[in-house]
Structures are given as structure tokens and as C-alpha cells.
Design a protein around this motif. Structure first.
Motif, PDB file in Angstrom:
ATOM      1  N   VAL A  76      16.111  -7.597  12.645  1.00 44.34           N
ATOM      2  CA  VAL A  76      17.331  -7.409  13.432  1.00 44.34           C
ATOM      3  C   VAL A  76      18.321  -8.487  13.011  1.00 44.34           C
ATOM      4  O   VAL A  76      18.040  -9.680  13.120  1.00 44.34           O
ATOM      5  CB  VAL A  76      17.045  -7.507  14.947  1.00 44.34           C
ATOM      6  CG1 VAL A  76      18.351  -7.443  15.736  1.00 44.34           C
ATOM      7  CG2 VAL A  76      16.111  -6.387  15.396  1.00 44.34           C
ATOM      8  N   TYR A  77      19.484  -8.061  12.513  1.00 47.93           N
ATOM      9  CA  TYR A  77      20.501  -9.015  12.089  1.00 47.93           C
ATOM     10  C   TYR A  77      21.271  -9.567  13.289  1.00 47.93           C
ATOM     11  O   TYR A  77      21.545 -10.764  13.365  1.00 47.93           O
ATOM     12  CB  TYR A  77      21.478  -8.352  11.116  1.00 47.93           C
ATOM     13  CG  TYR A  77      20.835  -7.941   9.820  1.00 47.93           C
ATOM     14  CD1 TYR A  77      20.616  -8.860   8.802  1.00 47.93           C
ATOM     15  CD2 TYR A  77      20.427  -6.623   9.617  1.00 47.93           C
ATOM     16  CE1 TYR A  77      20.020  -8.487   7.608  1.00 47.93           C
ATOM     17  CE2 TYR A  77      19.829  -6.239   8.428  1.00 47.93           C
ATOM     18  CZ  TYR A  77      19.626  -7.169   7.430  1.00 47.93           C
ATOM     19  OH  TYR A  77      19.027  -6.798   6.259  1.00 47.93           O
ATOM     20  N   SER A  78      21.631  -8.669  14.205  1.00 48.74           N
ATOM     21  CA  SER A  78      22.415  -9.105  15.365  1.00 48.74           C
ATOM     22  C   SER A  78      22.407  -8.014  16.426  1.00 48.74           C
ATOM     23  O   SER A  78      22.035  -6.869  16.165  1.00 48.74           O
ATOM     24  CB  SER A  78      23.870  -9.397  14.954  1.00 48.74           C
ATOM     25  OG  SER A  78      24.492  -8.226  14.450  1.00 48.74           O
ATOM     26  N   TYR A  79      22.813  -8.405  17.617  1.00 47.65           N
ATOM     27  CA  TYR A  79      22.971  -7.443  18.716  1.00 47.65           C
ATOM     28  C   TYR A  79      24.191  -7.845  19.530  1.00 47.65           C
ATOM     29  O   TYR A  79      24.654  -8.999  19.480  1.00 47.65           O
ATOM     30  CB  TYR A  79      21.724  -7.406  19.616  1.00 47.65           C
ATOM     31  CG  TYR A  79      21.625  -8.595  20.550  1.00 47.65           C
ATOM     32  CD1 TYR A  79      22.230  -8.576  21.809  1.00 47.65           C
ATOM     33  CD2 TYR A  79      20.987  -9.773  20.155  1.00 47.65           C
ATOM     34  CE1 TYR A  79      22.179  -9.682  22.655  1.00 47.65           C
ATOM     35  CE2 TYR A  79      20.928 -10.877  20.981  1.00 47.65           C
ATOM     36  CZ  TYR A  79      21.533 -10.823  22.235  1.00 47.65           C
ATOM     37  OH  TYR A  79      21.495 -11.918  23.061  1.00 47.65           O
ATOM     38  N   TYR A  87      14.430 -10.900  20.051  1.00 52.29           N
ATOM     39  CA  TYR A  87      14.326  -9.808  19.090  1.00 52.29           C
ATOM     40  C   TYR A  87      15.448  -9.876  18.056  1.00 52.29           C
ATOM     41  O   TYR A  87      16.112  -8.883  17.768  1.00 52.29           O
ATOM     42  CB  TYR A  87      14.334  -8.465  19.833  1.00 52.29           C
ATOM     43  CG  TYR A  87      13.130  -8.291  20.723  1.00 52.29           C
ATOM     44  CD1 TYR A  87      11.953  -7.738  20.243  1.00 52.29           C
ATOM     45  CD2 TYR A  87      13.161  -8.732  22.044  1.00 52.29           C
ATOM     46  CE1 TYR A  87      10.831  -7.603  21.055  1.00 52.29           C
ATOM     47  CE2 TYR A  87      12.060  -8.606  22.868  1.00 52.29           C
ATOM     48  CZ  TYR A  87      10.896  -8.048  22.355  1.00 52.29           C
ATOM     49  OH  TYR A  87       9.795  -7.923  23.169  1.00 52.29           O
ATOM     50  N   VAL A  88      15.651 -11.058  17.504  1.00 53.36           N
ATOM     51  CA  VAL A  88      16.609 -11.271  16.417  1.00 53.36           C
ATOM     52  C   VAL A  88      15.850 -11.903  15.260  1.00 53.36           C
ATOM     53  O   VAL A  88      14.994 -12.774  15.467  1.00 53.36           O
ATOM     54  CB  VAL A  88      17.785 -12.167  16.851  1.00 53.36           C
ATOM     55  CG1 VAL A  88      18.707 -12.453  15.665  1.00 53.36           C
ATOM     56  CG2 VAL A  88      18.577 -11.515  17.974  1.00 53.36           C
ATOM     57  N   GLY A  89      16.163 -11.471  14.040  1.00 48.54           N
ATOM     58  CA  GLY A  89      15.449 -11.969  12.874  1.00 48.54           C
ATOM     59  C   GLY A  89      14.265 -11.068  12.551  1.00 48.54           C
ATOM     60  O   GLY A  89      14.251  -9.881  12.877  1.00 48.54           O
ATOM     61  N   ASP A  90      13.254 -11.625  11.902  1.00 49.88           N
ATOM     62  CA  ASP A  90      12.038 -10.873  11.585  1.00 49.88           C
ATOM     63  C   ASP A  90      11.188 -10.739  12.840  1.00 49.88           C
ATOM     64  O   ASP A  90      10.847 -11.740  13.477  1.00 49.88           O
ATOM     65  CB  ASP A  90      11.230 -11.587  10.504  1.00 49.88           C
ATOM     66  CG  ASP A  90      11.869 -11.481   9.129  1.00 49.88           C
ATOM     67  OD1 ASP A  90      12.660 -10.545   8.918  1.00 49.88           O
ATOM     68  OD2 ASP A  90      11.577 -12.336   8.273  1.00 49.88           O
ATOM     69  N   ILE A  91      10.837  -9.504  13.180  1.00 51.07           N
ATOM     70  CA  ILE A  91       9.982  -9.249  14.333  1.00 51.07           C
ATOM     71  C   ILE A  91       8.956  -8.185  13.950  1.00 51.07           C
ATOM     72  O   ILE A  91       9.138  -7.453  12.976  1.00 51.07           O
ATOM     73  CB  ILE A  91      10.782  -8.769  15.569  1.00 51.07           C
ATOM     74  CG1 ILE A  91      11.497  -7.444  15.269  1.00 51.07           C
ATOM     75  CG2 ILE A  91      11.760  -9.827  16.042  1.00 51.07           C
ATOM     76  CD1 ILE A  91      12.147  -6.800  16.487  1.00 51.07           C
TER      77      ILE A  91
END
Length: 237
Positions: free
Chosen positions: A148-151, A108-112
Motif C-alpha cells: 500500500v503506497y498511501s491512503y 496498513y501502509v507499506g509492505d503488508i
């Protein structure tokens, strides 16, 4: 008096975003007040209010990236995807290593794509989905592209995962937790949430709701409102 600008509030738990807007409008007799991104009642943290002429840039401020700290509770799936809902499924939580959890978060990072939850303000034929959900109805929704840019996983203390997520507009943290729980095979929901940042506005700049209530007049409030030139400067930082 006319007040134009941005007011940063640390929204308390149990209040809707509209509750805070309504309070400011009535207490300080300001005709135009809006907010830049809904926080659910279980959530606390940064709520950006626009007053007077600043309502003209509401959509612009609402579209900015946001940072949250959340607590994901594994093993329980709820009707609302958060701790306000009813538990509709409960499963034992297997032993997960931190690496196993990170592998799922990495998906779930990047375009989702996210399927908007039924308990949301998105409208179907002019009716908010949450009103249909309260009637026990479920309608077809179109998945939405979000980013999502980062977690960061701050702590894994079964069954709770304490995390931070930096995301773009339209992102549902509730759905994020729900989907990760499903991928882990035991279900999960958003237990608590704090909005830390919206654009270049940060939670540590916000007034507490108790302090807001202590202000006695529009003149006192004005001392804590960011003017439109100040807002423009902060956005360019």
C-alpha cells in the motif's frame, strides 16, 4: 476485422469482468479479448481490456499499480468480506474519532501480508477457491505480500468510512476492509468500490457500458481503442 489495442471501460455494478469481456468478444466478433485485473460484481470503475495482439502484454498491464475509492461499512462481518455476502457477525460500532481510525489505517501502509479470501479466483489444487467456498469448504491459504503506497480517509460518517487507497498488484480491497474492521474490534466489510486508476489509465478516459452497447460495428469500436504505440506512450508518462 482485426483490432489490436486497449479498450477502457467503466464497468457497471452487477457485471463480472468476464461478462464485459464476453460482451465485447461476441458483439464485435473479436477472437482474443482479455482484462487486466478482476473487478467483483459489486465494484464499478475502470476495467482495462486488451484486444487482439495486445493480449500479449496482458500480464504486464495487470501488474501495474491501482487506485480505488471504497466505502467500508463497520459493524458487520460478511462471508465474502463485501456487501454481496451474508452477514455472519454483527456488533455495535463504538464512537471512534477520526484519529483513532487513522491509527488503524496507518498499520496498513507499506509492505503488508494479506490472507487471500476464500471467495477469490486463486486456485487450490487446480480448483478456484470461490467454488470451494460455495460448497461450504475452507482450505488453508498462504498469506501474500502486497504493498500500500498511501491512503486517504475522505469522510467518516458512522458506520461508513469513505476512503481512497493506492496499492500494488494482488491487493484485495475486501480483505483490507475486513482486516481494518477486525482491528477496530467491531468487524467490517467492503460496501462499495470504484477503481479510479490502473497504471496511467484513468477512469475519466473510459467508455460507459451504455455507450459501448450503442456502438454498431467493429469500425465504430476502433475509434475508441488505444493502439499499441499509444499504450506504450501512456505507460511512459
Amino acid at each position: 476485422m482485426d483490432i489490436d489495442g486497449v479498450l477502457l471501460i467503466d464497468k457497471p455494478k452487477g457485471f463480472t469482468s468476464h461478462d464485459v469481456v464476453d460482451f465485447v468478444r461476441k458483439k464485435f466478433k473479436i477472437r482474443k479479448v482479455g482484462h487486466c485485473g478482476t473487478l467483483d460484481p459489486i465494484a464499478t470503475g475502470l476495467l482495462v481490456l486488451v484486444l487482439g495482439k495486445a493480449t500479449k502484454i496482458q500480464e504486464l498491464l495487470m501488474s501495474e499499480d491501482k487506485r480505488y475509492e471504497g466505502l467500508l461499512r463497520l459493524g458487520q462481518t460478511t462471508s465474502t468480506q463485501d456487501s454481496d455476502g451474508q452477514i455472519i457477525e454483527e456488533k455495535p460500532v463504538p464512537f471512534f474519532t477520526l484519529e483513532e481510525i487513522q491509527k488503524v489505517f496507518d498499520r496498513y501502509v507499506g509492505d503488508i501480508y494479506q490472507l487471500p479470501p476464500m471467495f477469490s479466483a486463486i486456485k487450490s489444487h487446480g480448483v478456484p477457491l470461490y467454488k470451494l467456498a460455495r460448497q461450504g469448504k475452507e482450505v488453508e491459504r498462504t498469506p501474500r505480500l502486497v504493498h500500500v503506497y498511501s491512503y486517504t480517509i475522505k469522510k467518516w460518517d458512522p458506520p461508513f468510512i469513505d476512503f481512497e487507497v493506492f496499492c500494488g498488484k494482488g491487493f484485495y480491497v475486501r480483505t483490507y476492509c475486513h482486516d481494518i474492521g477486525q482491528d477496530l474490534g467491531c468487524g467490517g466489510h467492503l460496501f462499495s468500490l470504484v477503481r479510479l486508476q490502473s497504471g496511467n489509465f484513468k477512469l475519466n478516459q473510459a467508455l460507459s457500458f451504455d455507450f459501448l452497447k450503442s456502438l454498431k460495428s467493429p469500425e465504430e469500436l476502433l475509434n475508441h481503442v488505444l493502439s499499441l504505440p499509444e499504450v506504450s506512450r501512456i505507460r511512459r508518462q
